[in-house]
Write an enzyme that holds these catalytic residues in place. Structure first.
Site: not given
Ligand code: XMP
Length: 509
Positions: A54, A81-82, A168, A170, A223-228, A365
């Site tokens: 943070g 970290c924080y 970090h 991650e 028509g992209g990955v996410d909305s499909s 993604k």
């Protein structure tokens, strides 16, 4: 199912921590530190807790804190970290400012014997980003790692299963970050690692059914990955009460509008194509500032969806395939606005739907792709390279005109053809052409030319939060360059972008 809770104290990497945990097949969810009580944490639902980083100092009056009783609750805690400083502060340790020697970036880490570091070499590289550090570990803790400038890079109280790291784990730049999280999850929290994206899918479908009830949903489909993937998830949840609206805003790549329509034709879904090229181009006329373009496009999309919603009738919800990086870059909570993704920061103040739903809002993604495969989407849709909602508008630097759109479409298609011909289409995460509005001098057929510059961009990344430029073979770049200058009129120069993200972003605007 084992569950890890990531207590959010306002850092940039909160969802990234959850995603790294999920990569170990352990379910993780993020909750704001002040939205959950000590009793809920002690209820037995969680196998472990991670305190995030943070921006605050623990001594700031407004800094986020948590009930120190958590240290005696018997639940394993990893403070990052924080979060590490907070653990120390709760246990009455001492925190001080790193002053002029604050560490940012790759740093050599020296570790001692501790279950958290099992399988990790005594010297390795970690990613530091802090201005304060723990000076004196609290009672019961021992210091188990240091760097050249940070005397306490990690501390632990193994008997109470409390651990803190100043760096970090991650981020992928921390060489053994994944091993450290593995040690925490399996050796300390006792997780089994039996969670899968399938479970996410089942849960997401159930919660969509509960939220939507008998309502109707209009999905913004690009028509992209996410909305499909979002379409497949919603279709699974509510069947034909879903209508997918694809808006062709005139800023698509060459032939893309028709390709999207063809791709969805075999699906058993309500699909509507709206040809809105003229209205988008009219609203973008004369606009050069990137954020302005993004906001106009974000607003115009919504206005089209509202109109379509009225035509369908009784549509309560607008669904979007927003994913987590869109949210974070648009300035989530305390984080800075990098660019307003059209579907988040680009939304107008007033949206005429009861609610906007974003079922993929916590995923990255590659997780979305995994979910798409679980839902049985064809590979060509799931592995498509991303294309941003604002389309070519953010790949034409400066004002958008029909002429520039035509040039960019042709140049981009050639670049994509050359990459595909070289068999490199799937080794780069995203590749495209950008058109600069300034011009430069060239010579063709003994005559002076004065034309545009096309910039080619290809990146490799797995989460789009950071990216590296792709080391494409010179022959591929050379073939693309000569074809673009020969086949596309008004282009005198082709350049290749060799900047990573950060400091650049993937898109140019
Ligand atoms: P940046 O340029 O932010 O891009 O590094 C990261 C990824 O996000 C895509 N992108 C967008 N996608 N709406 C979208 O749907 C947007 O407004 C938008 N801006 C960037 C970009 O193509 C890349 O994949």
């Amino acid at each position: 199912m084992d569950k890890i809770i990531v207590l959010d104290f306002g850092g940039q990497y909160n969802q990234l921590i959850a995603r790294r945990v999920r990569e170990h097949k352990v379910y993780a969810e993020v909750k704001a530190y002040n939205k959950i009580s000590l009793d809920e944490l002690k209820s037995g639902s969680y196998s472990g807790i991670i305190f995030t980083g943070g921006p605050n100092s623990v001594y700031d009056e407004a800094s986020p804190h948590f009930d120190p009783e958590i240290l005696n609750a018997g639940i394993p805690v990893l403070g990052i970290c924080y979060g590490c400083q907070l653990l120390a502060w709760m246990g009455k340790g001492e925190i001080c400012s790193a002053g002029s020697i604050s560490e940012y970036g790759k740093t050599e880490l020296y570790t001692d014997d501790c279950v958290l570091f099992s399988g990790i070499p005594e010297t390795s590289i970690c990613w530091m980003s802090h201005t304060d550090y723990v000076k004196t570990a609290p009672e019961g803790f021992r210091i188990v790692a240091h760097t050249d400038h940070c005397p306490c890079a990690a501390m632990c109280d193994e008997s109470r299963k409390l651990f803190g790291v100043q760096f970090h784990p991650e981020v992928t730049h921390t060489e053994f970050g994944a091993q450290l999280l593995h040690n925490f999850l399996f050796d300390i929290c006792g997780c089994k690692g039996d969670w899968s994206m399938d479970d996410y899918c089942v849960k997401a479908v159930a919660s969509l059914r509960e939220k939507i009830g008998s309502g109707r949903v209009l999905l913004a489909l690009s028509g992209g990955v996410d909305s499909s993937v979002c379409a497949a998830l919603l279709a699974e949840a509510i069947g034909d009460r879903l209508t997918c609206v694809f808006v062709d805003h005139g800023l698509m790549r060459k032939d893309e509008g028709d390709e999207v329509e063809r791709a969805f034709a075999p699906w058993n879904i309500n699909f509507v194509r709206v040809n809105a090229q003229a209205r988008f181009l009219a609203r973008l006329k004369g606009i050069t500032e990137p954020e302005r373009k993004r906001k106009i496009i974000g607003e115009e999309f919504i206005r089209v969806f509202e109109e379509e919603g009225k035509k369908i009738g009784a549509v309560d919800f607008l669904a979007q395939g927003t994913i987590y990086p869109d949210i974070i870059e648009s300035g989530l909570g305390a984080s800075a606005t990098i660019k307003s993704h059209h579907n988040v920061g680009g939304l107008p103040d007033f949206v005429d739907f009861r609610e906007i739903i974003e079922p993929l809002g916590l995923l990255f993604k590659d997780e979305v792709r995994q979910l798409g495969r679980e839902l049985g989407l064809p590979e060509y849709l799931v592995s498509r390279q991303p294309f941003p909602g604002p389309g070519l508008a953010i790949r034409i630097l400066g004002e958008i005109t029909e002429e520039k759109l035509g040039i960019l479409r042709e140049a981009d298609a050639i670049f994509r053809e050359e990459l595909a011909a070289a068999g490199l289409g799937t080794c780069t995460s995203q590749y495209f052409a950008v058109l600069d509005s300034s011009r430069s001098v060239g010579v063709m057929g003994d005559a002076r030319t004065y034309g545009y510059t096309v910039i080619l961009r290809a990146v490799t990344t797995d989460d789009f939060m950071t990216a590296d430029w792709a080391r494409l073979p010179y022959e591929v770049l050379s073939a693309a360059s000569s074809r673009i200058t020969n086949e596309v009129g008004s282009v005198t120069r082709v350049a290749y972008d060799i900047t990573s993200k950060p400091p650049a972003t993937v898109e140019w605007e």
